[in-house]
Scaffold this active site. Structure first.
Site, PDB file in Angstrom:
ATOM      1  N   ILE A  30      27.253  29.794  49.637  1.00 13.18           N
ATOM      2  CA  ILE A  30      26.405  30.602  50.517  1.00 13.18           C
ATOM      3  C   ILE A  30      26.866  32.058  50.550  1.00 13.18           C
ATOM      4  O   ILE A  30      26.087  32.957  50.865  1.00 13.18           O
ATOM      5  CB  ILE A  30      26.376  29.960  51.934  1.00 13.18           C
ATOM      6  N   GLY A  91      44.325  28.563  51.775  1.00  7.06           N
ATOM      7  CA  GLY A  91      43.082  29.271  52.049  1.00  7.06           C
ATOM      8  C   GLY A  91      41.853  28.377  52.102  1.00  7.06           C
ATOM      9  O   GLY A  91      40.730  28.870  51.989  1.00  7.06           O
ATOM     10  N   GLN A  92      42.049  27.074  52.278  1.00  6.27           N
ATOM     11  CA  GLN A  92      40.904  26.164  52.333  1.00  6.27           C
ATOM     12  C   GLN A  92      40.228  26.256  53.700  1.00  6.27           C
ATOM     13  O   GLN A  92      40.874  26.041  54.726  1.00  6.27           O
ATOM     14  CB  GLN A  92      41.360  24.722  52.066  1.00  6.27           C
ATOM     15  N   HIS A  98      36.607  20.568  47.001  1.00  2.00           N
ATOM     16  CA  HIS A  98      35.563  21.254  46.224  1.00  2.00           C
ATOM     17  C   HIS A  98      36.207  22.126  45.166  1.00  2.00           C
ATOM     18  O   HIS A  98      37.238  22.747  45.386  1.00  2.00           O
ATOM     19  CB  HIS A  98      34.643  22.079  47.131  1.00  2.00           C
ATOM     20  N   HIS A 100      35.518  25.418  43.086  1.00  2.00           N
ATOM     21  CA  HIS A 100      34.698  26.626  42.925  1.00  2.00           C
ATOM     22  C   HIS A 100      34.540  26.917  41.440  1.00  2.00           C
ATOM     23  O   HIS A 100      35.522  26.857  40.683  1.00  2.00           O
ATOM     24  CB  HIS A 100      35.392  27.839  43.551  1.00  2.00           C
TER      25      HIS A 100
HETATM   26  P1  AMP Z   1      37.182  27.283  50.688  1.00  2.00           P
HETATM   27  O1  AMP Z   1      37.751  28.533  51.284  1.00  2.00           O
HETATM   28  O2  AMP Z   1      37.710  26.994  49.324  1.00  2.00           O
HETATM   29  O3  AMP Z   1      37.284  26.112  51.628  1.00  2.00           O
HETATM   30  O4  AMP Z   1      35.661  27.603  50.424  1.00  2.00           O
HETATM   31  C1  AMP Z   1      34.631  27.141  51.229  1.00  2.00           C
HETATM   32  C2  AMP Z   1      33.394  27.791  50.699  1.00  2.00           C
HETATM   33  O5  AMP Z   1      32.267  27.158  51.266  1.00  2.00           O
HETATM   34  C3  AMP Z   1      33.270  29.286  51.027  1.00  2.00           C
HETATM   35  O6  AMP Z   1      33.223  30.033  49.810  1.00  2.00           O
HETATM   36  C4  AMP Z   1      31.949  29.380  51.802  1.00  2.00           C
HETATM   37  O7  AMP Z   1      31.205  30.527  51.473  1.00  2.00           O
HETATM   38  C5  AMP Z   1      31.247  28.100  51.395  1.00  2.00           C
HETATM   39  N1  AMP Z   1      30.311  27.577  52.361  1.00  2.00           N
HETATM   40  C6  AMP Z   1      30.511  27.371  53.683  1.00  2.00           C
HETATM   41  N2  AMP Z   1      29.413  26.844  54.237  1.00  2.00           N
HETATM   42  C7  AMP Z   1      28.500  26.706  53.247  1.00  2.00           C
HETATM   43  C8  AMP Z   1      27.165  26.212  53.184  1.00  2.00           C
HETATM   44  N3  AMP Z   1      26.528  25.746  54.276  1.00  2.00           N
HETATM   45  N4  AMP Z   1      26.524  26.217  51.997  1.00  2.00           N
HETATM   46  C9  AMP Z   1      27.143  26.684  50.898  1.00  2.00           C
HETATM   47  N5  AMP Z   1      28.398  27.151  50.882  1.00  2.00           N
HETATM   48  C10 AMP Z   1      29.062  27.157  52.046  1.00  2.00           C
END
Ligand code: AMP
Ligand code: ZN
Length: 107
Positions: A30, A91-92, A98, A100
Protein backbone atom coordinates in the site's frame (compact mmCIF):
# COMPACT_ATOMS: atom_id res chain seq x y z
CA UNK A 1 -7.15 -13.43 14.86
CA UNK A 2 -6.41 -9.75 14.63
CA UNK A 3 -3.91 -9.97 11.76
CA UNK A 4 -4.20 -7.53 8.88
CA UNK A 5 -2.60 -9.93 6.36
CA UNK A 6 -4.88 -12.81 7.41
CA UNK A 7 -7.77 -10.41 6.78
CA UNK A 8 -6.36 -9.60 3.32
CA UNK A 9 -6.13 -13.35 2.56
CA UNK A 10 -9.73 -13.77 3.72
CA UNK A 11 -10.86 -10.85 1.54
CA UNK A 12 -12.05 -8.84 4.56
CA UNK A 13 -9.57 -6.07 3.69
CA UNK A 14 -9.17 -5.18 0.00
CA UNK A 15 -5.82 -5.53 -1.73
CA UNK A 16 -4.31 -5.27 -5.20
CA UNK A 17 -3.81 -8.99 -5.74
CA UNK A 18 -0.82 -10.24 -7.71
CA UNK A 19 -1.32 -13.97 -7.18
CA UNK A 20 -3.32 -16.50 -5.20
CA UNK A 21 -3.07 -20.26 -4.92
CA UNK A 22 -3.89 -22.83 -2.24
CA UNK A 23 -0.88 -21.93 -0.13
CA UNK A 24 0.25 -18.39 -0.98
CA UNK A 25 -1.09 -14.92 -1.60
CA UNK A 26 0.70 -11.94 -3.16
CA UNK A 27 -0.41 -8.31 -3.29
CA UNK A 28 0.96 -4.84 -3.89
CA UNK A 29 2.30 -2.87 -0.94
CA UNK A 30 0.00 0.00 0.00
CA UNK A 31 3.04 2.28 0.44
CA UNK A 32 5.29 1.24 -2.44
CA UNK A 33 9.00 1.88 -1.91
CA UNK A 34 9.77 1.22 -5.61
CA UNK A 35 7.85 1.41 -8.92
CA UNK A 36 6.95 -2.25 -8.40
CA UNK A 37 6.58 -3.39 -4.79
CA UNK A 38 4.58 -6.41 -3.80
CA UNK A 39 4.64 -8.95 -0.98
CA UNK A 40 4.32 -12.71 -1.03
CA UNK A 41 2.89 -14.39 2.06
CA UNK A 42 1.83 -17.84 3.16
CA UNK A 43 -1.93 -18.00 3.68
CA UNK A 44 -1.32 -19.83 6.95
CA UNK A 45 -0.48 -17.41 9.74
CA UNK A 46 3.23 -17.63 10.48
CA UNK A 47 4.21 -14.58 12.51
CA UNK A 48 7.79 -14.17 11.29
CA UNK A 49 10.95 -16.03 10.37
CA UNK A 50 11.59 -16.25 14.11
CA UNK A 51 8.40 -18.34 14.37
CA UNK A 52 9.31 -20.87 11.67
CA UNK A 53 9.10 -24.45 12.95
CA UNK A 54 10.64 -27.73 11.88
CA UNK A 55 8.36 -28.88 9.07
CA UNK A 56 8.12 -25.43 7.48
CA UNK A 57 11.17 -25.95 5.26
CA UNK A 58 9.25 -27.12 2.20
CA UNK A 59 6.75 -24.26 2.49
CA UNK A 60 9.62 -21.77 2.69
CA UNK A 61 11.22 -23.33 -0.37
CA UNK A 62 7.99 -23.06 -2.35
CA UNK A 63 7.56 -19.47 -1.16
CA UNK A 64 11.01 -18.47 -2.39
CA UNK A 65 10.56 -20.38 -5.66
CA UNK A 66 7.32 -18.46 -6.29
CA UNK A 67 9.08 -15.09 -5.95
CA UNK A 68 10.87 -15.10 -9.36
CA UNK A 69 7.76 -16.43 -11.10
CA UNK A 70 5.72 -13.50 -9.83
CA UNK A 71 8.58 -11.04 -10.33
CA UNK A 72 8.76 -11.96 -14.03
CA UNK A 73 4.98 -11.71 -14.26
CA UNK A 74 5.19 -8.17 -12.83
CA UNK A 75 7.88 -7.11 -15.31
CA UNK A 76 10.93 -7.64 -13.13
CA UNK A 77 12.69 -10.19 -15.32
CA UNK A 78 15.78 -7.99 -15.26
CA UNK A 79 16.11 -8.32 -11.51
CA UNK A 80 14.66 -7.22 -8.20
CA UNK A 81 15.37 -6.96 -4.49
CA UNK A 82 13.82 -9.02 -1.73
CA UNK A 83 13.54 -8.25 1.97
CA UNK A 84 12.13 -10.13 4.92
CA UNK A 85 11.94 -7.84 7.93
CA UNK A 86 11.85 -9.96 11.05
CA UNK A 87 10.81 -9.06 14.55
CA UNK A 88 10.92 -5.87 16.57
CA UNK A 89 14.61 -5.28 15.99
CA UNK A 90 14.26 -6.15 12.29
CA UNK A 91 11.75 -3.43 11.50
CA UNK A 92 8.80 -5.79 11.06
CA UNK A 93 5.53 -3.85 11.30
CA UNK A 94 3.04 -6.56 10.33
CA UNK A 95 3.41 -9.80 12.27
CA UNK A 96 2.62 -12.17 9.40
CA UNK A 97 5.60 -13.51 7.46
CA UNK A 98 6.02 -11.67 4.15
CA UNK A 99 8.66 -11.37 1.46
CA UNK A 100 8.96 -7.87 -0.03
CA UNK A 101 9.75 -7.85 -3.76
CA UNK A 102 10.93 -4.50 -5.08
CA UNK A 103 12.04 -3.41 -8.52
CA UNK A 104 11.42 -1.31 -11.54
CA UNK A 105 14.50 0.86 -11.33
CA UNK A 106 18.15 0.46 -10.50
CA UNK A 107 18.56 0.84 -6.75
P1 AMP B 1 7.14 -4.77 7.31
O1 AMP B 1 7.72 -3.50 7.86
O2 AMP B 1 8.15 -5.63 6.64
O3 AMP B 1 6.32 -5.50 8.34
O4 AMP B 1 6.20 -4.32 6.13
C1 AMP B 1 4.82 -4.26 6.22
C2 AMP B 1 4.36 -3.66 4.93
O5 AMP B 1 2.96 -3.84 4.82
C3 AMP B 1 4.63 -2.16 4.80
O6 AMP B 1 5.48 -1.93 3.68
C4 AMP B 1 3.23 -1.56 4.58
O7 AMP B 1 3.23 -0.51 3.64
C5 AMP B 1 2.43 -2.76 4.11
N1 AMP B 1 1.02 -2.72 4.40
C6 AMP B 1 0.43 -2.44 5.58
N2 AMP B 1 -0.90 -2.53 5.46
C7 AMP B 1 -1.16 -2.87 4.18
C8 AMP B 1 -2.34 -3.12 3.43
N3 AMP B 1 -3.57 -3.03 3.98
N4 AMP B 1 -2.23 -3.46 2.12
C9 AMP B 1 -1.02 -3.55 1.55
N5 AMP B 1 0.14 -3.34 2.20
C10 AMP B 1 0.06 -3.01 3.49
ZN1 ZN C 1 -1.78 -13.50 9.77
Amino acid sequence: MDCIFCKIVAGDIPSKKVHEDDEFFAFHDIRPAAPVHFMVIPKRHVASLLHVQPGDEAMLGRLMALVPVLARQEGLGGGFKTAINTGRDGGQEVDHLHVHVLGGRRT
